[in-house]
Design a protein around this motif. Structure first.
Motif, mmCIF file in Angstrom:
data_model
loop_
_atom_site.group_PDB
_atom_site.id
_atom_site.type_symbol
_atom_site.label_atom_id
_atom_site.label_comp_id
_atom_site.label_asym_id
_atom_site.label_seq_id
_atom_site.Cartn_x
_atom_site.Cartn_y
_atom_site.Cartn_z
ATOM 1 N N ILE A 240 0.826 -1.223 0.000
ATOM 2 C CA ILE A 240 0.000 0.000 0.000
ATOM 3 C C ILE A 240 0.851 1.261 0.000
ATOM 4 N N GLY A 241 2.173 1.117 -0.078
ATOM 5 C CA GLY A 241 3.044 2.287 -0.118
ATOM 6 C C GLY A 241 3.270 2.931 1.232
ATOM 7 N N MET A 242 2.985 2.208 2.287
ATOM 8 C CA MET A 242 3.190 2.732 3.642
ATOM 9 C C MET A 242 4.649 2.543 4.046
ATOM 10 N N ARG A 243 5.212 3.514 4.739
ATOM 11 C CA ARG A 243 6.611 3.391 5.164
ATOM 12 C C ARG A 243 6.775 2.243 6.162
ATOM 13 N N LEU A 244 7.909 1.564 6.056
ATOM 14 C CA LEU A 244 8.143 0.386 6.892
ATOM 15 C C LEU A 244 8.325 0.754 8.357
ATOM 16 N N GLN A 245 8.973 1.884 8.628
ATOM 17 C CA GLN A 245 9.150 2.377 10.002
ATOM 18 C C GLN A 245 9.665 1.279 10.938
ATOM 19 N N THR A 246 10.809 0.744 10.609
ATOM 20 C CA THR A 246 11.401 -0.322 11.416
ATOM 21 C C THR A 246 12.721 0.143 12.025
ATOM 22 N N ASP A 247 12.820 0.013 13.344
ATOM 23 C CA ASP A 247 13.985 0.524 14.066
ATOM 24 C C ASP A 247 15.322 -0.104 13.624
ATOM 25 N N PRO A 248 15.390 -1.410 13.354
ATOM 26 C CA PRO A 248 16.682 -1.986 12.989
ATOM 27 C C PRO A 248 17.338 -1.348 11.776
ATOM 28 N N THR A 249 16.530 -0.880 10.809
ATOM 29 C CA THR A 249 17.144 -0.221 9.655
ATOM 30 C C THR A 249 17.750 1.120 10.059
ATOM 31 N N VAL A 250 17.068 1.834 10.950
ATOM 32 C CA VAL A 250 17.587 3.114 11.440
ATOM 33 C C VAL A 250 18.913 2.889 12.172
ATOM 34 N N LEU A 254 22.825 4.227 11.375
ATOM 35 C CA LEU A 254 23.629 5.042 12.296
ATOM 36 C C LEU A 254 25.057 4.531 12.399
ATOM 37 N N GLY A 255 25.264 3.265 12.124
ATOM 38 C CA GLY A 255 26.611 2.699 12.142
ATOM 39 C C GLY A 255 27.261 2.768 13.506
ATOM 40 N N ILE A 265 15.352 11.629 18.019
ATOM 41 C CA ILE A 265 16.136 12.379 17.044
ATOM 42 C C ILE A 265 16.700 11.454 15.973
ATOM 43 N N HIS A 266 16.999 10.215 16.357
ATOM 44 C CA HIS A 266 17.509 9.242 15.386
ATOM 45 C C HIS A 266 16.433 8.900 14.357
ATOM 46 N N LEU A 267 15.200 8.768 14.813
ATOM 47 C CA LEU A 267 14.106 8.432 13.904
ATOM 48 C C LEU A 267 13.811 9.575 12.946
ATOM 49 N N GLN A 268 14.179 10.779 13.340
ATOM 50 C CA GLN A 268 13.909 11.964 12.516
ATOM 51 C C GLN A 268 15.084 12.345 11.620
ATOM 52 N N THR A 269 16.244 11.751 11.867
ATOM 53 C CA THR A 269 17.441 12.079 11.087
ATOM 54 C C THR A 269 17.491 11.208 9.840
ATOM 55 N N ASP A 270 17.467 11.831 8.696
ATOM 56 C CA ASP A 270 17.387 11.079 7.442
ATOM 57 C C ASP A 270 18.726 10.435 7.082
ATOM 58 N N THR A 271 18.671 9.158 6.761
ATOM 59 C CA THR A 271 19.794 8.420 6.173
ATOM 60 C C THR A 271 19.181 7.484 5.134
ATOM 61 N N PRO A 272 19.991 6.893 4.256
ATOM 62 C CA PRO A 272 19.436 5.958 3.280
ATOM 63 C C PRO A 272 18.729 4.760 3.916
ATOM 64 N N ASN A 274 16.947 5.014 6.892
ATOM 65 C CA ASN A 274 15.881 5.432 7.806
ATOM 66 C C ASN A 274 14.531 5.199 7.143
ATOM 67 N N THR A 275 13.867 4.134 7.539
ATOM 68 C CA THR A 275 12.577 3.791 6.939
ATOM 69 C C THR A 275 11.423 4.562 7.575
ATOM 70 N N TYR A 276 11.748 5.490 8.473
ATOM 71 C CA TYR A 276 10.741 6.425 8.973
ATOM 72 C C TYR A 276 10.681 7.645 8.058
ATOM 73 N N THR A 277 11.820 8.022 7.484
ATOM 74 C CA THR A 277 11.867 9.204 6.627
ATOM 75 C C THR A 277 11.810 8.855 5.147
ATOM 76 N N ARG A 278 12.036 7.597 4.817
ATOM 77 C CA ARG A 278 12.046 7.193 3.401
ATOM 78 C C ARG A 278 11.112 6.012 3.170
ATOM 79 N N ALA A 279 10.459 6.039 2.039
ATOM 80 C CA ALA A 279 9.543 4.960 1.671
ATOM 81 C C ALA A 279 10.310 3.791 1.060
ATOM 82 N N GLY A 280 9.691 2.629 1.107
ATOM 83 C CA GLY A 280 10.281 1.462 0.469
ATOM 84 C C GLY A 280 11.367 0.802 1.299
ATOM 85 N N LEU A 281 12.059 -0.109 0.659
ATOM 86 C CA LEU A 281 13.113 -0.865 1.320
ATOM 87 C C LEU A 281 14.404 -0.061 1.388
ATOM 88 N N PRO A 282 15.256 -0.336 2.360
ATOM 89 C CA PRO A 282 16.571 0.302 2.398
ATOM 90 C C PRO A 282 17.425 -0.202 1.224
#
Length: 337
Positions: A240-250, A254-255, A265-272, A274-282
């Protein structure tokens, strides 16, 4: 005539005695003992036969290790059995009670000594590498190599998620690259198998996307029985195009900067990743998925759930609506009724 007969008798008995002595030597236990605290305890001796070694070279290696073995007699034993050039390279253990005969059979049969290493589901490549680096029985050919150099050596586009977790037996002295190569081929075969048999309707365009999903399922699953339901949540979200929003990817994104405490703040900081800020798979897998996670990615539960929350006992509560999910969060995470 009597002289000839006597000579024959002498030669016959001489040959019989020689043969008896040779048989006794071939079946007599080799000395593999070394002085210890009680001066009598026997111990096993490990030795390695390099590729291309001759029988005499193998004897020399044993002599250097402190095992007295006559090269001429050992070569004769091998020739009599038609096995003069048939020894196999590898690492061996010479135990107390071994004889020249049993040693020859061990070398000819390639009955090498083995060790094992276990690569665990959900580990990252760095964790895999650390486990291999800790194996003192491996040859560390990757020492000093960067991850990109290792990937190039193995012919892989990247390393994360590319190795199947399992217990791998190996000949002592093997290269760590050999273990990675075997684990890589095992993952290729496993992924190809499930991809080829995949059902219709899954939201994956490529096998790579399915591998990425499997790595997320691996990291998000607390109990095996929840795995297919976790898979269903993420598959439903992708559909349905909903963001995955999964903590392990975030966390993966962060490395080394991640200190073990995931903050808002980590959930709000965009990285490739971060499935909270980006749609689809990492862009890549975030761990090494096991076979069960791979299978779950292709056979999610027949569920319409879009949310799940940890109950605190390793299991998860699955919800279809956000209201239901919020109630579960209050109950299981905040202790509210």
């Amino acid at each position: 005539m009597r002289t000839v007969f006597r000579l024959f008798i002498v030669c016959f008995f001489g040959a019989a005695i020689a043969l008896g002595l040779f048989y006794a030597w071939a079946t007599q236990a080799l000395n593999v003992s070394a002085p210890t605290e009680d001066e009598s305890a026997a111990h096993a001796i490990e030795f390695r036969i390099p590729p291309g070694s001759s029988l005499r070279a193998a004897v020399q290696i044993l002599n250097t290790a402190g095992v007295p073995l006559d090269a001429d007699l050992f070569a004769l034993l091998a020739r009599l059995q038609g096995q003069g050039g048939a020894i196999k390279a590898g690492s061996y253990v010479l135990s107390h009670g071994e004889t020249p005969q049993t040693l020859l059979q061990k070398l000819v049969g390639g009955r090498v000594s083995q060790a094992s290493v276990t690569l665990v589901e959900g580990w990252t490549f760095r964790q895999f590498r650390a486990r291999l680096d800790a194996q003192t029985t491996l040859q560390h050919d990757t020492a000093g190599m960067s991850e990109s150099e290792i990937a190039q050596k193995l012919g892989l586009p990247s390393l994360e998620g590319r190795f199947l977790p399992d217990t791998y037996l190996f000949d002592k002295g093997s290269s760590d690259l050999d273990i990675l190569r075997r684990a890589g081929h095992a993952m290729e075969r496993a992924l190809a198998s499930v991809w080829q048999a995949r059902p219709q309707g899954l939201p994956y365009k490529t096998a790579e996307e399915a591998l990425i999903m499997a790595s997320i399922i691996e990291k998000e699953t607390g109990r095996p029985e929840d795995r297919a339901h976790v898979a269903a949540v993420f598959v439903n979200r992708l559909r349905i195009g909903m963001r995955l929003q999964t903590d392990p990817t975030v966390i993966y994104g962060l490395g080394d900067s991640f200190d073990g405490n995931l903050r808002k703040i980590h959930l709000q900081t965009d990285t490739p990743y971060n499935t909270y800020t980006r749609a689809g798979l990492p862009p890549t897998p975030i761990a090494m998925p096991g076979l069960a996670a791979l299978q779950a990615a292709f056979t999610p539960a027949a569920s319409k759930a879009l949310y799940f929350v940890a109950r605190g006992d390793g299991s998860s509560h699955f919800s279809r609506t956000l209201d239901e999910h919020n109630q579960a969060v209050n109950r299981y995470q905040r202790g509210r009724p």
